[in-house]
Scaffold this active site. Structure first.
Site, PDB file in Angstrom:
ATOM      1  N   CYS A   8       0.739  -1.228  -0.115  1.00 37.37           N
ATOM      2  CA  CYS A   8      -0.098  -0.092  -0.009  1.00 37.37           C
ATOM      3  C   CYS A   8       0.969   1.226  -0.114  1.00 37.37           C
ATOM      4  CB  CYS A   8      -1.012  -0.119   1.153  1.00 37.37           C
ATOM      5  SG  CYS A   8      -1.873  -1.515   1.264  1.00 37.37           S
TER       6      CYS A   8
ATOM      7  N   VAL B  13       6.439 -21.725  -5.748  1.00 32.03           N
ATOM      8  CA  VAL B  13       5.535 -22.904  -5.790  1.00 32.03           C
ATOM      9  C   VAL B  13       5.036 -22.991  -7.160  1.00 32.03           C
ATOM     10  CG1 VAL B  13       3.785 -24.265  -4.593  1.00 32.03           C
ATOM     11  CG2 VAL B  13       5.367 -22.621  -3.450  1.00 32.03           C
TER      12      VAL B  13
ATOM     13  N   ALA C 232      -2.941 -10.987  -6.122  1.00 35.37           N
ATOM     14  CA  ALA C 232      -3.758 -10.799  -7.342  1.00 35.37           C
ATOM     15  C   ALA C 232      -2.708  -9.963  -8.264  1.00 35.37           C
ATOM     16  CB  ALA C 232      -4.758  -9.988  -7.140  1.00 35.37           C
TER      17      ALA C 232
ATOM     18  N   SER D  52     -11.948 -26.179  -1.700  1.00 36.82           N
ATOM     19  CA  SER D  52     -12.675 -27.534  -1.941  1.00 36.82           C
ATOM     20  C   SER D  52     -11.738 -28.515  -1.596  1.00 36.82           C
ATOM     21  CB  SER D  52     -12.957 -27.506  -3.199  1.00 36.82           C
ATOM     22  OG  SER D  52     -12.148 -27.445  -4.228  1.00 36.82           O
TER      23      SER D  52
END
Ligand code: FAD
Length: 559
Positions: free
Chosen positions: A45, A83, A117, A278
Site C-alpha cells: 500500500c 511454488v 492478485a 474444496s
C-alpha cells in the site's frame, strides 16, 4: 511425535499474518513460508508513495524480514522460492528456487494459499515498450523511480482511474510530472456511485490533471528515443514519457486451478467461511479468493489489505482447530489524492441495483467536518443508503478534504453491528470545535433517514426529478436562486414562506430544495404542519449539480 507442518504460499498480507498467528496459537507447529519475490511482509500500500518520494527510504517498506520471522516467531521463510504445483494426493508442493534453479518437493499437512492478485495487463499493441509500468512489488516501484530519476519525464499517462491509478497520478504529479488519466468507465473510482465520483473528477482536474473518461487505451507507440504515444479507442492520442497501468487486478489462481480446486464465477478461489478450499487440507486467503458480500450475499473479489489480514488470522485459527469464521466483507475502503479523501463502506446504489434490491433509499448531506465557526471548515459530501422497511444501514460514501474516513469508519462499524438509522441518530461521538459538531455528520445522516422513516420529513426521489409533476420550490435567498437553480423551480425564501403559502398548490406534492437540505427541512416541517404534501430534495442544490451537471443536464447515476 512428528510435528504438524503448515506450508504457506505467499508471505505478504494474508500469508505473513496467517504464519505469525499460527505461531501465537501453536508453539509446536512447523511453519514454512515460500515467496517467489525477494521480500516478505512488505507494504504494497505504500508503493505509490515511494514512487512519489513521499516515502524516501525503501527499507521503510519492509515490515519484517526473514531473519525476524526466524528469530521472533520460529518461522522459516524462503524468498525467491516459487511454488509451481500442488500434488493434493501426496500432500506435497513442487517448488523452484529462483536463484539456484533447484527444484524440490515440500510436504505439508496443511497448505495455505495467499498468492495475491496480479495487475491486469491487456495485449495492446506496444504493451512491451520501455516506459510502460504496472505496480505490485517493491522492484516495480524501484523501476518507476529509477525511470523518473534518470530521465526526468515531463508527461505521464495513468491508465485506469481507480484507487491505485489516482494514488499514482498524485504521486507522479508530486514529482513534477504532468499527468493524464485515461479511464474506460464514465467515472473515476468505479466502486463509487457516479455522482459521488464527480467530486473526485473535479478535484483531479482542478489540480491540472487531464482526464479522459469513457474511453479505453488501444495501444502504445514509441517515437524517437523517449516519447510514447498512448492511443485510445476513441481516437485520442497522448504524448507521454512514461505510462502506468492501473486497470485492476486479477486473482492469482493458476496453482489452485491446476490442482483442481474449485474456482468461483468471479475467477477467485472458492472457500468456505473457515477459508478452506474444496480440498479440506488446503486453505486460501487474500486477493486470490472470492468473498461473500455481507450485505448482498453475492460472491465478490475484494482485493484489500484489511480483509486479507483478517482472513489470514481466521485461517490460522481454523487450522489450529478453533471455531473461527470469516463472515464476509463490506468493502470498506479509503483513498486520498490531491487533498481529497474518498471513502466508502457497504453497499452502493450500483451494488444494490445489480443485486436486484429495491427496498432502499438514499439520503444526501453536505455537513462540514467540524463546526463552521472554527477555522478550516470544509464540507463532507455524504450519501447514506438505508433499508426502507426497517432502517437498516446498508452503505455510505463520503468525499471531502478532512474528517471523511472517521465518519465512514463509524458507519462501517454500525453496518457490521447491523445498526439502523435510528441507531446512527443516537450515536454518542466525540466533539470539540476543531473535530466535529455536537450533531456529528453521522448523527445528521441518521436523523435525515430516520425523519423520512418516521414520516416527519419525506425524501423526494432525485431520480424522478425530470419526470415528476410535483411543484418545485426553492427556499434559498433570491441571490442564491439567481446564481443557479433547478429547472422549473419557484423561489420563495424560507423567511417568507409562512406569509406566501397561498401561492402554493394543495393538490400536488411540493418538492423543496435549498442549498444543502437544511432550510428545505425547516420548510417541509412548516408546510407539512399546514397540510401540504412536502418532500425534501436531500442534499439540496449541491446534490442537484452533481446529479445533473450544468452543461449537458444529463443525469449522472440516477434512474
Ligand atoms: P499479496 O500481498 O499480493 O502477497 C502475495 C505474495 O504471494 C506475493 O509476494 C507474491 O510474490 C507471492 N506469490 C504469488 N504466487 C506465488 C507462488 N506461486 N509461489 C510463491 N510465492 C507466490 N489495500 C488496501 O486495503 N489499502 C490500500 O491503500 C492499498 N493500496 C495498495 C497499493 C498498491 C500499489 C497495491 C499493489 C495494493 C494495494 N492494496 C491496498 C491491496 C493490498 O495490498 C492487497 O489487498 C493485499 O496485499 C493482499 O494480500 P495477499 O496476501 O492476498 O497478496
Amino acid at each position: 511425535m512428528t510435528k504438524k507442518r503448515v506450508v504457506i504460499v505467499g508471505g505478504v498480507a494474508g500469508g505473513a499474518t496467517c504464519a505469525t498467528r499460527l505461531r501465537r496459537m501453536d508453539e509446536n507447529v512447523e511453519i514454512v513460508v515460500l515467496d517467489r519475490g525477494p521480500y516478505v511482509s512488505f507494504a504494497n500500500c505504500g508503493l505509490p508513495y515511494y514512487v512519489g518520494n513521499v516515502i524516501h527510504d525503501e527499507s521503510k517498506l519492509l515490515l519484517a524480514t526473514p531473519a525476524l520471522f526466524r528469530d521472533r516467531f520460529n518461522i522459516e521463510v524462503r524468498t525467491h522460492n516459487e511454488v509451481t504445483a500442488i500434488d493434493r494426493a501426496a500432500h506435497t508442493i513442487a517448488v523452484r528456487d529462483l536463484v539456484t534453479g533447484r527444484e524440490y518437493n515440500e510436504p505439508y499437512d496443511a497448505l495455505v494459499l495467499s498468492p495475491g492478485a496480479e495487475p491486469i495487463c491487456q495485449p495492446w499493441p506496444g504493451i512491451d515498450l520501455p516506459g510502460i509500468f504496472s505496480l505490485r512489488t517493491i522492484p516495480d516501484s524501484r523501476e518507476i523511480r529509477d525511470w523518473i530519476d534518470s530521465r526526468d519525464p515531463r508527461k505521464a499517462v495513468v491508465v485506469g482511474g481507480g484507487f491505485i491509478g489516482l494514488e499514482m497520478a498524485e504521486n507522479l504529479a508530486h514529482r513534477g510530472i504532468a499527468v493524464t488519466i485515461v479511464e474506460l468507465a464514465n467515472q473515476l473510482l468505479p466502486p463509487l456511485d457516479p455522482e459521488m465520483a464527480k467530486y473526485a473528477s473535479q478535484q483531479v482536474e482542478s489540480h491540472g490533471v487531464t482526464l479522459l473518461l469513457g474511453d479505453g487505451v488501444s495501444g502504445f507507440e514509441r517515437t524517437g528515443s523517449r516519447t510514447l504515444i498512448v492511443r485510445t479507442q476513441g481516437g485520442a492520442a497522448f504524448d507521454a514519457d512514461l505510462a502506468v497501468l492501473a486497470i485492476g487486478v486479477r486473482p492469482e489462481t493458476k496453482l489452485a486451478r491446476d490442482a483442481g480446486l474449485e474456482i468461483g464465477a468471479r475467477g477467485g478461489i472458492r472457500v468456505d467461511s473457515q477459508l478452506r478450499t474444496s480440498d479440506s487440507h488446503i486453505w486460501a486467503v487474500g486477493d486470490a479468493i472470492e468473498v461473500k458480500n455481507a450485505l448482498t450475499g453475492k460472491w465478490e473479489l475484494v482485493p484489500l489489505a484489511g480483509p486479507a489480514n483478517r482472513q489470514g488470522r481466521a485461517a490460522a485459527d481454523a487450522i489450529c482447530g478453533r471455531d473461527a469464521h470469516f463472515e464476509g466483507v463490506q468493502a470498506t475502503a479509503v483513498c486520498g489524492f490531491f487533498g481529497l479523501t474518498v471513502a466508502l463502506t457497504g453497499a452502493t446504489e450500483k451494488t444494490l441495483r445489480s443485486a436486484g434490491m429495491k427496498d432502499y433509499q438514499a439520503a444526501y448531506l453536505h455537513p462540514n467536518q467540524h463546526v463552521g465557526y472554527y477555522p478550516g471548515a470544509h464540507p463532507i459530501h455524504l450519501k447514506l443508503l438505508f433499508r426502507t422497511s426497517d432502517g437498516l444501514v446498508l452503505g455510505a460514501q463520503a468525499v471531502g478534504e478532512s474528517g471523511v474516513e472517521r465518519r465512514i469508519d463509524v458507519i462501517a462499524t454500525a453496518i457490521q453491528m447491523k445498526a439502523t438509522v435510528f441507531d446512527l441518530e443516537e450515536l454518542e461521538l466525540c466533539y470539540a470545535p476543531q473535530y466535529g459538531a455536537a450533531k456529528d455528520p453521522v448523527n445528521l445522516a441518521g436523523m435525515i433517514a430516520a425523519n423520512e422513516l418516521r414520516g416527519d420529513m419525506a425524501l423526494a426521489p432525485w431520480q424522478e426529478l425530470k419526470t415528476t409533476d410535483a411543484y418545485l420550490l426553492d427556499v434559498r435567498e433570491p441571490s442564491e436562486f439567481r446564481r443557479d437553480s433547478i429547472d422549473g423551480a419557484v423561489n420563495i425564501p424560507l423567511g417568507e414562506l409562512r406569509a406566501r403559502m397561498t401561492e402554493l398548490p394543495r393538490d400536488r406534492d411540493i418538492w423543496v430544495n435549498c442549498e444543502v437540505g437544511q432550510r428545505a427541512y425547516y420548510a417541509c416541517r412548516i408546510l407539512t404542519q399546514h397540510g401540504f404534501r412536502a418532500l425534501n430534495l436531500s442534499g439540496g442544490f449541491k446534490t442537484y449539480r452533481v446529479l445533473y451537471p450544468a452543461v449537458s443536464n444529463i443525469p449522472v447515476g440516477v434512474g
